[in-house]
Motif scaffolding. Structure first.
Motif, PDB file in Angstrom:
ATOM      1  N   CYS A 165       0.899  -1.506  -0.119  1.00 39.04           N
ATOM      2  CA  CYS A 165       0.201   0.172   0.008  1.00 39.04           C
ATOM      3  C   CYS A 165       1.312   1.423  -0.463  1.00 39.04           C
ATOM      4  CB  CYS A 165      -0.885  -0.290   0.895  1.00 39.04           C
ATOM      5  SG  CYS A 165      -1.838   1.722   2.091  1.00 39.04           S
ATOM      6  N   LEU A 166       0.536   2.338  -0.766  1.00 41.37           N
ATOM      7  CA  LEU A 166       1.222   3.840  -0.975  1.00 41.37           C
ATOM      8  C   LEU A 166       1.781   4.279   0.027  1.00 41.37           C
ATOM      9  CD1 LEU A 166       0.274   4.004  -4.423  1.00 41.37           C
ATOM     10  CD2 LEU A 166       2.360   3.184  -4.019  1.00 41.37           C
ATOM     11  N   ARG A 167       0.064   4.773   0.417  1.00 39.62           N
ATOM     12  CA  ARG A 167       0.213   5.676   1.640  1.00 39.62           C
ATOM     13  C   ARG A 167       0.954   4.568   2.660  1.00 39.62           C
ATOM     14  NH1 ARG A 167      -4.501   8.838   1.513  1.00 39.62           N
ATOM     15  NH2 ARG A 167      -4.603   8.294   0.138  1.00 39.62           N
ATOM     16  N   CYS A 198      -8.056   4.228  -1.096  1.00 39.43           N
ATOM     17  CA  CYS A 198      -6.990   4.435  -1.122  1.00 39.43           C
ATOM     18  C   CYS A 198      -5.615   4.800  -1.537  1.00 39.43           C
ATOM     19  CB  CYS A 198      -6.400   3.655  -0.089  1.00 39.43           C
ATOM     20  SG  CYS A 198      -4.581   3.558   0.749  1.00 39.43           S
ATOM     21  N   CYS A 199      -5.419   3.486  -2.574  1.00 38.14           N
ATOM     22  CA  CYS A 199      -4.154   3.776  -3.782  1.00 38.14           C
ATOM     23  C   CYS A 199      -4.182   3.127  -4.097  1.00 38.14           C
ATOM     24  CB  CYS A 199      -3.169   3.706  -2.439  1.00 38.14           C
ATOM     25  SG  CYS A 199      -2.494   2.461  -1.884  1.00 38.14           S
ATOM     26  N   CYS A 254      -4.526  -0.556  -3.089  1.00 42.57           N
ATOM     27  CA  CYS A 254      -5.320  -1.177  -2.277  1.00 42.57           C
ATOM     28  C   CYS A 254      -6.485  -1.264  -2.700  1.00 42.57           C
ATOM     29  CB  CYS A 254      -5.730  -0.228  -1.132  1.00 42.57           C
ATOM     30  SG  CYS A 254      -4.032  -0.265  -0.265  1.00 42.57           S
TER      31      CYS A 254
HETATM   32 ZN   LIG Z   1      -3.057   1.862  -0.460  1.00 40.36          ZN
END
Ligand SMILES: [Zn+2]
Lengths: 468, 348
Positions: free
Chosen positions: A408-410, A427-428, A431
């Motif tokens: 997940c990038l976040r 989210c990203c 995800c």
């Molecule tokens: Zn994410």
């Protein structure tokens, strides 16, 4: 803020100026703001002046002798003074400041004091001494991004006194993050053309080079009102484009990272990266320009091996090798009595690092050489650049794993800044799917045609309805 | 831009190298360049590209060589080839037709002052009349900001707007429609901000030619300053229409200096005391960063003078005492004024 040192970490710049503008108006005496970015500083001053604040000025190396003199003369009437750090090396300026009551000393972009930060300004290290000399006013250190390591450096090197620490999360929940790995240039530009149609506006496209910014603006210009922005343009053109983007008559802006700081536009809906920023810090700052109004926005990164090579090359060549120093720096030094800023073929940051280093070692005093520099002096300087380059490369590695990993990038960003991650909707791209996001309301202008009408519109705006 | 270099070069009678036009456009303050401007009547172009970096200008010169438009005859003379002659004739009309006064209005930056002041003044007046007190200003340097500030101290937005409107209307009426629109499109008001030159280039026109037209409009606007222009701008126009750097007498000295006279010869020629001419030199050194201080004081001596100045608070007599016989008062003053004039931080 009540008379104690403060360190504020405000990831998106929003309301940063407010942090000291408000107290400066309530406090007696002068608020001094040190900032490393001269153009940004001028923007801030301009913005404050445009809000009717007349007692605000900036003092930078770009001013002429007469202009500096005028500002120093007006000093007692000012309540806010912006300075570039090298101005604080001038004894004359320090003398004038000492005679005044300084109620607040603001260090903007405070991460510059740490060599672990993504930007490093060696002359920031002298600030603690200057603050001491100015009868130790209350200090407010501001930065957009600080890993815990950098935060510790700021506290220590600025000699903050049990500071109050205010930290806002780097997590911008309303920005959907997307990273796309492309194979080559062709794929990147093909994808960009589709994204220009698909993504909501206003949109910033960040590019790695000026030429790319111009190309992207030309492509976008076929279907949208577009413009480009980079440091190769005159300050006049840059301001004009900035005004157009802020008012909305330009909806797609292709820019190098010269654009963004100090720009106050809340309804940017998408940020596209066509290059790999050198660090996660910078990536977070650039994507963070989207969605300041809190509405849903999106950030898309399009990069691949070519972008990796470009940034790697930039990092390698930004700081000189020892051999370059021996070839270009030493001979110039041996002929000059003053530190020769103009004649060195290096970027300003490199020169300033050298100047600061030599001031520290006593070789240079008030910008003048005390003796002729020798090979060993240059060798020691070279080692400083080498260490700095290693840090930069490590920061870039984080950026690389960020966009290639399947995590997940976040989560990755938050881990980097040592914050807790929370799962969220939209989210990203790791995800889930990209949500539908609408453009902001776009600019509509009932533009007059003909220069005669335009003149009337400019000088008699109150009569505008009469001519249509 | 390279075509303009070529065009100017053609006027230099095959006596110069391509660096001649480069220096003229850049506005180099050297006797050679100033002589060339007068000798070959190139006033129109003098200092017109003062904001273009030497790097870019040399690139343009190199392009002329690469395209085979010019070729070197000796290290100081280039000549134009046949293909160069053909290339020059293509854009000659544009360069001949555009009306410019570089020597009068670009050499010392008056055109920039004028444009930045007008641009900010119009934006401010327009916003104020529309009832908007807060706006992001167009780009303006300190000079322009101060100009505008003091104008609004003397006149109201209504008065300023009215004066500007009538003057600009009259002046723009004298020009082609496309020129007039080029100018008004670049202005900013509350409803729309100004366009950049790149955005205004009409299809088929070379952007550089658009830029030349724009400068030409500005030169004519300054030229029109006088009884016909708005009263509030009178003082500014007076400034922009005169060479302001030196006192009149020092200006004469400079002309002789540029023509190759030395200090003693200038004093003899002008029947003035040597000390008076020395004063002029000090004035020149303060206003001109290119002034060759090294001719009168070697680098080593300059270093000593500056060091003495920093330890003695800058008083001439003290410096003289420290330095001894190595430097006279003239040398000390010259070195100090060249330093302070440059606005170096060392003396601030
Ligand atoms: Zn994410």
């Amino acid at each position: 803020m009540k008379g104690e040192d403060t360190l504020a970490v405000l990831p998106t710049g929003g309301g940063k100026t407010l942090c000291y503008d408000l107290p400066s108006r309530m406090l007696q005496g002068l608020t001094v703001v040190v900032s490393p970015l001269v153009s940004l500083m001028q923007d801030q001053v301009t913005q404050l002046q445009s809000q009717g604040r007349r007692r605000v000025e900036s003092l930078t190396g770009q001013l002429s002798f007469q202009e500096k003199k005028d500002i120093l003369y007006r000093l007692p009437q000012l309540n806010m003074l912006f300075l570039s750090p090298e101005m604080l090396q001038s004894e004359r300026i320090k003398e004038r400041l000492k005679q005044l009551t300084i109620s607040l000393f603001v260090v903007d972009e405070a991460h510059c004091i740490s060599q672990w930060g993504h930007e490093f300004r060696p002359d920031y290290k002298s600030l603690a001494g200057v603050i001491e000399e100015l009868h130790r006013p209350v200090v407010l250190a501001l930065t957009a991004t600080a890993t815990p390591q950098v935060e510790a450096d700021i506290k220590e090197l600025l000699k903050l006194n049990h500071p109050f620490i205010y930290r806002r999360s780097v997590n911008r929940r309303n920005i959907f993050l997307e990273a796309v790995k492309v194979e080559n240039r062709e794929e990147k530009w093909e994808r960009l053309e589709r994204e220009m149609e698909a993504l909501p506006k206003p949109m910033i496209i960040y590019t790695g080079t000026r030429k790319e910014a111009e190309e992207a603006a030309a492509k976008a210009g076929r279907n949208f009102s577009a413009a480009c922005y980079h440091a190769g343009m005159s300050p006049e053109e840059r301001r004009a484009v900035q005004l157009q983007f802020v008012e909305g008559s330009v909806s797609v802006l292709a820019a190098t990272n010269a654009f963004g700081m100090g720009i106050n536009k809340k309804d940017i809906r998408s940020v596209v990266h066509l290059y790999l920023p050198p660090s996660l810090e910078q990536y977070v700052q650039e994507t963070g320009r989207a969605g300041r109004d809190g509405s849903d926005s999106i950030a898309v990164l399009l990069a691949g091996p070519e972008e990796e090579r470009l940034q790697m090359h930039l990092i390698q060549s930004a700081l000189p090798e020892k051999s370059d120093l021996f070839r270009y720096m030493l001979p110039v030094f041996q002929q000059q009595i003053d530190f020769p800023h103009e004649t060195l073929p290096f970027p300003e940051v490199v020169n300033r690092t050298a100047e600061h280093h030599f001031e520290q070692s006593g070789l240079l005093k008030n910008g003048r050489f005390q003796r002729v520099p020798e090979r060993e002096d240059i060798d020691r300087l070279g080692s400083i650049y080498e260490a700095r380059r290693r840090i930069k490369l490590r920061q870039f590695e984080k950026m690389l794993s960020f966009y290639t990993d399947t995590e997940c990038l976040r989560k990755q960003i938050l881990r980097y800044f040592q914050e807790e991650a929370e799962a969220q909707q939209n989210c990203c791209s790791v995800c889930g799917l990209r949500p539908e996001i609408a453009s902001s309301q776009l600019f509509f202008s009932n533009e007059e045609t003909g220069w005669e009408n335009r003149l009337i519109q400019l000088f008699y705006p109150e009569r505008r309805h009469e001519i249509t | 831009m390279d075509r303009l270099l070529l065009h100017i070069f053609m006027h230099m009678n095959g006596q110069r190298s391509i660096s001649g036009p480069v220096h003229i456009l850049k506005g180099k303050r050297s006797s050679q360049t100033i002589q060339d401007i007068h000798l070959f009547r190139l006033h129109k172009w003098a200092g017109l590209l003062r904001h273009t970096s030497y790097g870019t200008l040399w690139e343009q010169a190199q392009r002329l060589r690469d395209q085979g438009f010019i070729e070197p005859i000796s290290s100081t003379v280039d000549s134009v080839t046949q293909s160069g002659l053909d290339a020059e004739s293509v854009s000659r009309k544009v360069f001949e037709n555009v009306r410019l006064s570089g020597w009068k209005y670009e050499w010392e930056g008056h055109t920039d002052d004028c444009w930045r002041t007008l641009n900010l003044l119009i934006q401010t007046a327009s916003h104020l009349k529309a009832g908007r007190k807060q706006f992001i200003p167009v780009y303006a340097d300190t000079t322009a900001k101060q100009n505008v500030r003091s104008l609004f101290r003397e006149a109201s937005a209504e008065q300023i707007a009215e004066g500007l409107y009538e003057w600009l209307y009259r002046e723009l009426l004298k020009r082609s429609r496309s020129d007039a629109e080029l100018f008004t499109d670049s202005l900013s008001g509350p409803d729309r901000s100004g366009k950049t030159l790149g955005q205004m280039t009409s299809s088929g026109e070379v952007p550089f030619h658009t830029w030349l037209r724009f400068r030409s409009i500005l030169h004519d606007l300054i030229e029109s300053g006088g009884p016909e222009s708005p009263e509030c701008l009178n003082t500014l126009f007076k400034q922009w229409k005169q060479k302001k750097e030196l006192t009149r007498s020092a200006e004469k000295t400079r002309e002789l200096f540029m023509a190759g006279y030395d200090l003693q010869q200038i004093a003899a020629e002008r029947r003035l005391k040597v000390s008076t001419i020395e004063d002029h030199f000090v004035e020149m050194a303060a206003s001109d960063p290119e002034f060759p201080v090294d001719v009168y004081a070697a680098a080593e001596l300059q270093r000593e003078i500056l060091q003495a100045a920093s330890t003695s608070g800058g008083r001439l007599r003290d410096i003289r005492e420290r330095i001894g016989e190595k430097a006279d008062y003239f040398q000390i003053r010259l070195v100090l004024s060249s330093r302070t004039g440059k606005g170096g931080t060392a003396y601030l």
